[in-house]
Design a protein around this motif. Structure first.
Motif, PDB file in Angstrom:
ATOM      1  N   ASN A 226       0.851  -1.183   0.000  1.00  0.00           N
ATOM      2  CA  ASN A 226       0.000   0.000   0.000  1.00  0.00           C
ATOM      3  C   ASN A 226       0.887   1.233   0.000  1.00  0.00           C
ATOM      4  N   ALA A 227       0.291   2.406   0.029  1.00  0.00           N
ATOM      5  CA  ALA A 227       1.094   3.645  -0.025  1.00  0.00           C
ATOM      6  C   ALA A 227       1.179   4.353   1.321  1.00  0.00           C
ATOM      7  N   GLY A 228       0.707   3.716   2.393  1.00  0.00           N
ATOM      8  CA  GLY A 228       0.992   4.183   3.730  1.00  0.00           C
ATOM      9  C   GLY A 228       0.268   5.438   4.176  1.00  0.00           C
ATOM     10  N   LEU A 229       0.901   6.112   5.134  1.00  0.00           N
ATOM     11  CA  LEU A 229       0.338   7.268   5.830  1.00  0.00           C
ATOM     12  C   LEU A 229       1.233   8.474   5.592  1.00  0.00           C
ATOM     13  N   TRP A 230       0.615   9.632   5.266  1.00  0.00           N
ATOM     14  CA  TRP A 230       1.371  10.832   4.879  1.00  0.00           C
ATOM     15  C   TRP A 230       0.896  12.044   5.679  1.00  0.00           C
ATOM     16  N   PHE A 231       1.858  12.912   6.037  1.00  0.00           N
ATOM     17  CA  PHE A 231       1.565  14.200   6.663  1.00  0.00           C
ATOM     18  C   PHE A 231       2.297  15.288   5.870  1.00  0.00           C
ATOM     19  N   LEU A 232       1.551  16.295   5.403  1.00  0.00           N
ATOM     20  CA  LEU A 232       2.105  17.372   4.590  1.00  0.00           C
ATOM     21  C   LEU A 232       1.960  18.704   5.312  1.00  0.00           C
ATOM     22  N   GLY A 233       3.030  19.511   5.277  1.00  0.00           N
ATOM     23  CA  GLY A 233       3.002  20.781   5.995  1.00  0.00           C
ATOM     24  C   GLY A 233       3.438  21.960   5.153  1.00  0.00           C
ATOM     25  N   HIS A 234       3.483  23.127   5.809  1.00  0.00           N
ATOM     26  CA  HIS A 234       3.842  24.388   5.156  1.00  0.00           C
ATOM     27  C   HIS A 234       5.207  24.900   5.619  1.00  0.00           C
ATOM     28  N   PHE A 235       6.040  24.018   6.163  1.00  0.00           N
ATOM     29  CA  PHE A 235       7.324  24.440   6.734  1.00  0.00           C
ATOM     30  C   PHE A 235       8.369  24.712   5.660  1.00  0.00           C
ATOM     31  N   GLN A 236       8.511  23.767   4.727  1.00  0.00           N
ATOM     32  CA  GLN A 236       9.482  23.904   3.645  1.00  0.00           C
ATOM     33  C   GLN A 236       8.955  23.207   2.395  1.00  0.00           C
ATOM     34  N   ARG A 237       9.528  23.597   1.263  1.00  0.00           N
ATOM     35  CA  ARG A 237       9.221  22.902   0.018  1.00  0.00           C
ATOM     36  C   ARG A 237       9.762  21.474   0.090  1.00  0.00           C
ATOM     37  N   ALA A 238       8.984  20.510  -0.385  1.00  0.00           N
ATOM     38  CA  ALA A 238       9.410  19.118  -0.341  1.00  0.00           C
ATOM     39  C   ALA A 238       8.695  18.326  -1.408  1.00  0.00           C
ATOM     40  N   SER A 239       9.338  17.242  -1.851  1.00  0.00           N
ATOM     41  CA  SER A 239       8.742  16.402  -2.879  1.00  0.00           C
ATOM     42  C   SER A 239       9.244  14.974  -2.731  1.00  0.00           C
ATOM     43  N   LYS A 240       8.319  14.028  -2.899  1.00  0.00           N
ATOM     44  CA  LYS A 240       8.670  12.608  -2.836  1.00  0.00           C
ATOM     45  C   LYS A 240       7.537  11.788  -3.442  1.00  0.00           C
ATOM     46  N   ASP A 241       7.873  10.840  -4.303  1.00  0.00           N
ATOM     47  CA  ASP A 241       6.891   9.880  -4.819  1.00  0.00           C
ATOM     48  C   ASP A 241       5.664  10.562  -5.448  1.00  0.00           C
ATOM     49  N   THR A 242       5.878  11.579  -6.263  1.00  0.00           N
ATOM     50  CA  THR A 242       4.847  12.357  -6.966  1.00  0.00           C
ATOM     51  C   THR A 242       4.051  13.283  -6.045  1.00  0.00           C
ATOM     52  N   ILE A 243       4.323  13.281  -4.739  1.00  0.00           N
ATOM     53  CA  ILE A 243       3.662  14.179  -3.795  1.00  0.00           C
ATOM     54  C   ILE A 243       4.589  15.358  -3.515  1.00  0.00           C
ATOM     55  N   SER A 244       4.072  16.588  -3.668  1.00  0.00           N
ATOM     56  CA  SER A 244       4.880  17.790  -3.478  1.00  0.00           C
ATOM     57  C   SER A 244       4.153  18.791  -2.600  1.00  0.00           C
ATOM     58  N   VAL A 245       4.933  19.569  -1.839  1.00  0.00           N
ATOM     59  CA  VAL A 245       4.370  20.660  -1.050  1.00  0.00           C
ATOM     60  C   VAL A 245       5.217  21.911  -1.275  1.00  0.00           C
ATOM     61  N   LYS A 246       4.532  23.048  -1.234  1.00  0.00           N
ATOM     62  CA  LYS A 246       5.185  24.343  -1.362  1.00  0.00           C
ATOM     63  C   LYS A 246       4.617  25.257  -0.297  1.00  0.00           C
ATOM     64  N   PRO A 247       5.470  25.821   0.574  1.00  0.00           N
ATOM     65  CA  PRO A 247       4.953  26.690   1.640  1.00  0.00           C
ATOM     66  C   PRO A 247       4.197  27.886   1.082  1.00  0.00           C
ATOM     67  N   GLN A 248       3.037  28.138   1.658  1.00  0.00           N
ATOM     68  CA  GLN A 248       2.234  29.315   1.321  1.00  0.00           C
ATOM     69  C   GLN A 248       1.863  29.981   2.645  1.00  0.00           C
ATOM     70  N   ARG A 249       2.598  31.014   2.981  1.00  0.00           N
ATOM     71  CA  ARG A 249       2.529  31.591   4.323  1.00  0.00           C
ATOM     72  C   ARG A 249       1.154  32.152   4.669  1.00  0.00           C
ATOM     73  N   LYS A 250       0.375  32.519   3.666  1.00  0.00           N
ATOM     74  CA  LYS A 250      -0.938  33.091   3.941  1.00  0.00           C
ATOM     75  C   LYS A 250      -2.015  32.020   4.113  1.00  0.00           C
ATOM     76  N   ARG A 251      -1.660  30.746   3.891  1.00  0.00           N
ATOM     77  CA  ARG A 251      -2.622  29.662   4.051  1.00  0.00           C
ATOM     78  C   ARG A 251      -2.528  29.107   5.469  1.00  0.00           C
ATOM     79  N   ILE A 252      -3.581  28.440   5.906  1.00  0.00           N
ATOM     80  CA  ILE A 252      -3.609  27.884   7.247  1.00  0.00           C
ATOM     81  C   ILE A 252      -2.557  26.784   7.384  1.00  0.00           C
ATOM     82  N   ARG A 253      -1.876  26.753   8.537  1.00  0.00           N
ATOM     83  CA  ARG A 253      -0.871  25.727   8.777  1.00  0.00           C
ATOM     84  C   ARG A 253      -1.537  24.388   9.084  1.00  0.00           C
TER      85      ARG A 253
END
Length: 264
Positions: A93-120
């Motif tokens: 399976n693809a497990g359990l994931w937690f994504l945040g607004h701390f830093q830009r990050a990418s892994k396994d087609t999942i990416s995050v980009k900090p947006q300071r005006k959005r809710i943490r």
């Protein structure tokens, strides 16, 4: 009495509460969306179904807490299951994931980009325990499998900072890849236990993991070649495993990387 099974097959876009009187089954790639809070009652079990999921970016079922989502729980258990919803000692399976607004990050087609005006993001729990989550590496690597099927860990943390994370204890048992993986994140735990992952116990990619009270790692030698207690990767900066004073250590395995130890 046998607990009633409830299927989770659509994203969670509003506040929702999961009852300890039921067993929940994640059958596809499920996202807890921004501004949504998932409250999980104490002792609840959530199953993640094994097997191919054609309409999933990860090609497997997963529970993903998106940027700006929230978790409220005490003790919750995540386990693998078969097509007929029976718990299994096999991870696909693809497990359990937690994504945040701390830093830009990418892994396994999942990416995050900090947006300071959005809710943490806001992740709070006493204990998260995972059993047989993740996916084994493909027997034959291609550019496609490297992008969507390689390195699917039991528990993944992407771009999560200390203000977003308040989970006291994590236990990861028999992950198909790494027991826990941090990418461009900084989190603290009171206790961490990793038992017999297929590959690394802890994988840190330009991340800082702090453990305050207890660290237990069981990563004994197997036929796997790339398998360390802790794998420190430095793609976007250094990685640190910080063990606080009086933290109890119970470690069995090998350090495969060059490790710099700094201590008073």
């Amino acid at each position: 009495m046998t607990k009633k099974i409830e299927i989770l097959d659509t994203d969670i876009s509003g506040n929702r509460r999961l009852s300890a009187r039921r067993i929940y089954v994640v059958t596809t790639e499920i996202h807890v969306k921004e501004n949504a809070t998932l409250t999980i009652e104490n002792g609840t079990t959530i199953l993640i179904k094994n097997g191919l999921v054609a309409d999933s970016k990860l090609r497997r079922a997963a529970l993903i807490f998106d940027q700006g989502s929230a978790l409220r729980a005490r003790r919750v258990y995540f386990k693998a299951c078969t097509n007929d919803f029976k718990q299994t000692k096999h991870a696909d399976n693809a497990g359990l994931w937690f994504l945040g607004h701390f830093q830009r990050a990418s892994k396994d087609t999942i990416s995050v980009k900090p947006q300071r005006k959005r809710i943490r993001s806001s992740f709070k729990a006493n204990l998260i325990a995972t059993y047989y989550l993740g996916r084994l590496d493909p027997a034959k690597e291609t550019s496609r499998t490297l992008a969507i099927q390689d390195d699917i860990d039991g528990l993944s943390v992407l771009g999560v900072g200390p203000a977003e994370w308040s989970i006291s204890e994590v236990r990861s048992f028999y992950s198909a890849d790494d027991g826990i993986d941090l990418t461009n994140s900084h989190i603290s735990l009171d206790r961490l236990k990793i038992q017999t992952p297929v590959e690394d116990g802890i994988n840190l990619s330009s991340s800082r993991l702090e453990v305050h009270k207890s660290l237990k790692l069981r990563v004994q030698k197997t036929t796997e070649q790339d398998r360390d207690l802790v794998d420190f990767e430095t793609d976007d900066g250094p990685s640190f495993l910080v063990l606080h004073a009086k933290c109890k250590l119970d470690i069995k395995g090998v350090f495969g990387d060059e490790v710099a130890l700094v201590s008073d």
